[in-house]
Design a protein around this motif. Structure first.
Motif, PDB file in Angstrom:
ATOM      1  N   MET A 527      36.978   8.656  96.541  1.00  0.00           N
ATOM      2  CA  MET A 527      37.266   7.253  96.871  1.00  0.00           C
ATOM      3  C   MET A 527      38.690   7.067  97.353  1.00  0.00           C
ATOM      4  N   ILE A 528      39.642   7.743  96.666  1.00  0.00           N
ATOM      5  CA  ILE A 528      41.063   7.577  97.002  1.00  0.00           C
ATOM      6  C   ILE A 528      41.656   8.964  97.265  1.00  0.00           C
ATOM      7  N   PRO A 529      41.801   9.374  98.532  1.00  0.00           N
ATOM      8  CA  PRO A 529      42.342  10.707  98.830  1.00  0.00           C
ATOM      9  C   PRO A 529      43.827  10.850  98.524  1.00  0.00           C
ATOM     10  N   ASP A 530      44.586   9.768  98.689  1.00  0.00           N
ATOM     11  CA  ASP A 530      46.041   9.814  98.456  1.00  0.00           C
ATOM     12  C   ASP A 530      46.410   8.919  97.276  1.00  0.00           C
ATOM     13  N   ASN A 531      47.311   9.410  96.459  1.00  0.00           N
ATOM     14  CA  ASN A 531      47.725   8.649  95.272  1.00  0.00           C
ATOM     15  C   ASN A 531      48.543   7.426  95.687  1.00  0.00           C
ATOM     16  N   PRO A 532      48.057   6.208  95.364  1.00  0.00           N
ATOM     17  CA  PRO A 532      48.805   5.002  95.748  1.00  0.00           C
ATOM     18  C   PRO A 532      50.013   4.735  94.857  1.00  0.00           C
ATOM     19  N   ILE A 533      50.101   5.436  93.727  1.00  0.00           N
ATOM     20  CA  ILE A 533      51.221   5.236  92.800  1.00  0.00           C
ATOM     21  C   ILE A 533      52.257   6.321  93.056  1.00  0.00           C
ATOM     22  N   THR A 534      53.384   5.953  93.667  1.00  0.00           N
ATOM     23  CA  THR A 534      54.430   6.928  93.949  1.00  0.00           C
ATOM     24  C   THR A 534      55.185   7.291  92.672  1.00  0.00           C
ATOM     25  N   TYR A 535      55.891   8.425  92.730  1.00  0.00           N
ATOM     26  CA  TYR A 535      56.681   8.855  91.576  1.00  0.00           C
ATOM     27  C   TYR A 535      57.745   7.820  91.244  1.00  0.00           C
ATOM     28  N   LYS A 536      58.349   7.238  92.282  1.00  0.00           N
ATOM     29  CA  LYS A 536      59.391   6.217  92.065  1.00  0.00           C
ATOM     30  C   LYS A 536      58.815   5.015  91.323  1.00  0.00           C
ATOM     31  N   GLN A 538      56.048   4.951  89.466  1.00  0.00           N
ATOM     32  CA  GLN A 538      55.596   5.350  88.132  1.00  0.00           C
ATOM     33  C   GLN A 538      56.763   5.441  87.164  1.00  0.00           C
ATOM     34  N   PHE A 539      57.881   6.025  87.622  1.00  0.00           N
ATOM     35  CA  PHE A 539      59.051   6.135  86.751  1.00  0.00           C
ATOM     36  C   PHE A 539      59.587   4.752  86.387  1.00  0.00           C
ATOM     37  N   GLY A 540      59.642   3.858  87.358  1.00  0.00           N
ATOM     38  CA  GLY A 540      60.102   2.491  87.087  1.00  0.00           C
ATOM     39  C   GLY A 540      59.187   1.769  86.109  1.00  0.00           C
ATOM     40  N   MET A 541      57.876   1.932  86.269  1.00  0.00           N
ATOM     41  CA  MET A 541      56.924   1.290  85.355  1.00  0.00           C
ATOM     42  C   MET A 541      57.033   1.863  83.951  1.00  0.00           C
ATOM     43  N   ASN A 542      57.206   3.184  83.860  1.00  0.00           N
ATOM     44  CA  ASN A 542      57.377   3.799  82.542  1.00  0.00           C
ATOM     45  C   ASN A 542      58.627   3.275  81.842  1.00  0.00           C
ATOM     46  N   LEU A 543      59.703   3.127  82.612  1.00  0.00           N
ATOM     47  CA  LEU A 543      60.953   2.616  82.053  1.00  0.00           C
ATOM     48  C   LEU A 543      60.788   1.177  81.593  1.00  0.00           C
ATOM     49  N   ALA A 544      60.153   0.350  82.427  1.00  0.00           N
ATOM     50  CA  ALA A 544      59.939  -1.051  82.072  1.00  0.00           C
ATOM     51  C   ALA A 544      59.047  -1.179  80.848  1.00  0.00           C
ATOM     52  N   SER A 545      57.990  -0.384  80.784  1.00  0.00           N
ATOM     53  CA  SER A 545      57.074  -0.465  79.648  1.00  0.00           C
ATOM     54  C   SER A 545      57.744  -0.002  78.367  1.00  0.00           C
ATOM     55  N   SER A 546      58.646   0.992  78.474  1.00  0.00           N
ATOM     56  CA  SER A 546      59.372   1.464  77.284  1.00  0.00           C
ATOM     57  C   SER A 546      60.253   0.363  76.715  1.00  0.00           C
ATOM     58  N   ILE A 547      60.942  -0.346  77.608  1.00  0.00           N
ATOM     59  CA  ILE A 547      61.830  -1.429  77.164  1.00  0.00           C
ATOM     60  C   ILE A 547      61.032  -2.572  76.564  1.00  0.00           C
ATOM     61  N   LEU A 548      59.902  -2.909  77.191  1.00  0.00           N
ATOM     62  CA  LEU A 548      59.102  -4.039  76.729  1.00  0.00           C
ATOM     63  C   LEU A 548      58.343  -3.736  75.449  1.00  0.00           C
ATOM     64  N   SER A 549      57.768  -2.523  75.342  1.00  0.00           N
ATOM     65  CA  SER A 549      56.944  -2.202  74.181  1.00  0.00           C
ATOM     66  C   SER A 549      57.777  -1.772  72.984  1.00  0.00           C
ATOM     67  N   ASP A 550      58.909  -1.115  73.240  1.00  0.00           N
ATOM     68  CA  ASP A 550      59.763  -0.690  72.128  1.00  0.00           C
ATOM     69  C   ASP A 550      61.219  -0.708  72.601  1.00  0.00           C
ATOM     70  N   PRO A 551      61.817  -1.891  72.672  1.00  0.00           N
ATOM     71  CA  PRO A 551      63.166  -2.014  73.232  1.00  0.00           C
ATOM     72  C   PRO A 551      64.215  -1.203  72.494  1.00  0.00           C
ATOM     73  N   VAL A 552      64.018  -0.974  71.205  1.00  0.00           N
ATOM     74  CA  VAL A 552      65.010  -0.237  70.422  1.00  0.00           C
ATOM     75  C   VAL A 552      65.230   1.157  70.989  1.00  0.00           C
ATOM     76  N   GLN A 553      64.136   1.832  71.376  1.00  0.00           N
ATOM     77  CA  GLN A 553      64.245   3.211  71.838  1.00  0.00           C
ATOM     78  C   GLN A 553      65.031   3.330  73.134  1.00  0.00           C
ATOM     79  N   THR A 554      65.065   2.283  73.944  1.00  0.00           N
ATOM     80  CA  THR A 554      65.790   2.337  75.207  1.00  0.00           C
ATOM     81  C   THR A 554      67.156   1.675  75.115  1.00  0.00           C
ATOM     82  N   VAL A 555      67.197   0.526  74.477  1.00  0.00           N
ATOM     83  CA  VAL A 555      68.430  -0.265  74.448  1.00  0.00           C
ATOM     84  C   VAL A 555      69.467   0.326  73.497  1.00  0.00           C
ATOM     85  N   VAL A 556      69.012   0.860  72.339  1.00  0.00           N
ATOM     86  CA  VAL A 556      69.962   1.379  71.343  1.00  0.00           C
ATOM     87  C   VAL A 556      70.883   2.452  71.922  1.00  0.00           C
TER      88      VAL A 556
END
Length: 573
Positions: A527-536, A538-556
């Motif tokens: 269905m999808i030959p090329d990955n629509p989620i770029t590494y850039k 994905q990394f930004g989303m992972n960073l945002a989710s880390s801050i939102l779901s557990d801010p202590v681990q990133t902000v501290v």
């Protein structure tokens, strides 16, 4: 005098802040120390237990487990069961090991009273005693999110296939995690014995701090020799303790180095050698400048991290853009659907509450998941929804698109039900269906036929209103998602009647564009030959989710690193 007072006050506030960060770690250490004493006592008692005493306890446990099974089957006697007779003279019932979380010999006790769960894990009395055997299911409970103890706070990080061990009466029993469930506290029947199985369920409250549901981590018995050969994958490498201790250690080492340099320079400046004084005064000035530059650099880095996280957050607000789908000249893509539908898992018990971190992780496997389970596409132009239709109710499917509810449902016939998770604050998945109005068009395709539905109903219902997902004599499309935040008992329901259907091979270009499919060349099932989620992204989303779901681990760590040069400059003045 005023400067000295402010310096002392600042240092005092910093020390108080550090103590607050260390409190959960120290509390957990002290709790583990107390449990270690209990485990040592338990091991001594096990070592001195005679074979006769051990056999007696096993016999008592087997009779208890049989009585529990009979009672659940509705044919048990009303004779009281001697629960406290099992290991009656011992404080600890047994211990549990969870290698993926680096949990070793965590004790569990009789019962689940408040006092018991405050000191460790508890065995749920109406369940089997965990000595193994067919027709048994033991439930071991523990708190999550306690300020001074970890206990079961990290079991939600485990994955299917991970192993845990039960140590009881000198035996070590191995269990492999097969499923996760989220249930209401009143749904006790969800931990009932499954006939012929040997199971242990780990139970804790979820979401931590809200505790609306109970998370069940279900494991089935496997041979011990097979379990010890399995590769262990750590699921808590970036725990609160690791983050805080690593950040504090780095700051402490850097502080010692800079302080020693400062003391050395000051000592040289205090000499009577004017040439030496000038040289080390310059070095001291350079040291202060380096610390100031360090502060500026860390400040820029912190702002950069936050800006990148904001970018990642914006990427999470929208569905993955996966372009047109080639269905093949003869609609070959449709022929792959039957196998995907047959293999899909439609067990509702696997559905659990999710957060932005889960969504970010799911997007990381978007291409793979859609190619593996994709059976169609749903497009609703009026609210900018364009997502894949996926077979089965796995949480990954519910986070990547619209998941099909039943194996026997067929698009364009009776009631075709699609579900997705709801992400509060985002506009992805089916979040925007609350904006739909009667008469709005919804387009869906199974890659063989294009169906047009017209919205007939849009309302909020209770989760107990199950009639909306039953089969109906008329052809309709039903969309469901949660209404509200974690723990809500309400659902958003949108239904639409079938108004038009056309075969893909007979469709006009305009009709193909409505569901964004092409039939230009032969399809190999992708269905999808090329990955629509770029590494850039994905990394930004992972960073945002880390801050939102557990801010202590990133902000501290960022906060401590930013604070560090300020402290140094204050002390060097």
């Amino acid at each position: 005098m005023k400067t000295s007072f402010l310096r002392i006050f600042a240092i005092l506030m910093i020390l108080i802040g550090i103590c607050a960060l260390l409190y959960p770690i120290v509390g957990n250490y002290l709790a583990n120390r107390d449990r270690s004493e209990a485990i040592d006592q338990y091991n001594k008692e096990m070592k001195h237990m005679t074979k006769k005493e051990r056999d007696k306890n096993i016999e008592l446990a087997e009779r208890y487990n049989q009585a529990i099974y009979d009672r659940q089957q509705g044919n048990g006697s009303q004779i009281p069961i001697d629960y406290n007779g099992f290991l009656a003279n011992q404080n600890v019932m047994g211990t549990i090991d969870i290698p993926a979380l680096k949990i070793s010999a965590l004790p569990f006790y009789h019962g689940t009273s408040y006092k018991t769960l405050d000191k460790g894990l508890g065995h749920f009395e109406p369940s089997s005693i965990p000595i193994g055997g067919k027709n048994t299911r033991s439930v071991i409970t523990g708190h999550s999110g306690m300020k001074n103890q970890v206990l079961f706070s990290e079991v939600r990080n485990l994955k299917e296939g991970d192993i845990f061990f039960i140590n009881i009466l000198g035996e070590k029993l191995a269990y492999e995690i097969e499923s996760f469930e989220e249930v209401l506290p009143s749904e006790v029947d969800r931990v009932a014995i499954e006939k012929g199985k040997d199971m242990v369920t780990l139970l804790t409250c979820t979401p931590p701090g809200i505790n609306t549901y109970r998370l069940l981590v279900n494991g089935h018995r496997i041979p011990y020799n097979e379990a010890v050969k399995k590769k262990v994958v750590r699921r808590n490498l970036l725990s609160y303790q690791v983050i805080v201790l690593a950040s504090l250690s780095f700051c402490l080492v850097l502080f010692i180095i800079l302080w020693l340099l400062y003391r050395h320079y000051r000592k040289q400046i205090a000499t009577e050698n004017k040439k030496l004084v000038r040289r080390y005064r310059k070095k001291l000035n350079r040291l202060v400048k380096v610390i100031k530059l360090l502060f500026v650099g860390l400040l820029i880095a912190m702002v950069g991290v936050l800006c990148y996280a904001i970018y990642g957050f914006t990427q999470m607000q929208q569905n993955a853009e996966f372009g047109e789908i080639n269905v093949g000249e003869q609609q070959e893509l449709y022929t792959y659907n039957a196998d995907k539908i047959l293999k899909g898992n439609y067990d509702e018990r696997q559905i659990r509450s999710v957060n932005v971190a889960d969504y970010s992780e799911a997007l990381g496997s978007f291409q793979k998941n859609v190619n593996e389970w994709g059976i169609g596409r749903l497009v609703i132009p009026s609210v900018s929804i364009d997502i894949p239709i996926l077979s089965g109710l796995s949480n990954t499917n519910l986070l990547n698109g619209a998941a099909s509810y039943r194996q026997d449902q067929e698009l364009g016939k009776d009631n075709y039900v699609l579900m997705s998770h709801n992400l509060v604050g985002a506009s992805a998945l089916l979040t925007a269906i609350d904006q739909l109005k009667k008469g709005d068009k919804m387009y869906a395709t199974d890659f063989k036929t294009i169906y047009t539905f017209e919205v007939t109903d849009n309302k909020v219902i209770k989760e107990t209103d199950v009639d909306v997902i039953k089969k109906t004599p008329s052809e309709q499309l039903t969309l469901l998602r949660c209404e509200g935040d974690i723990g809500t008992k309400y659902r958003r329901l949108v239904q639409g009647k079938l108004t038009k259907e056309v075969l893909v091979k007979e469709a006009t270009n305009q009709e193909l564009d409505q569901v964004r499919v092409t039939k230009n060349s032969q399809s190999d099932g992708t269905m999808i030959p090329d990955n629509p989620i770029t590494y850039k992204s994905q990394f930004g989303m992972n960073l945002a989710s880390s801050i939102l779901s557990d801010p202590v681990q990133t902000v501290v760590p960022l906060f401590l690193l930013l604070l560090f040069p300020i402290i140094i400059l204050g002390l060097l003045r």
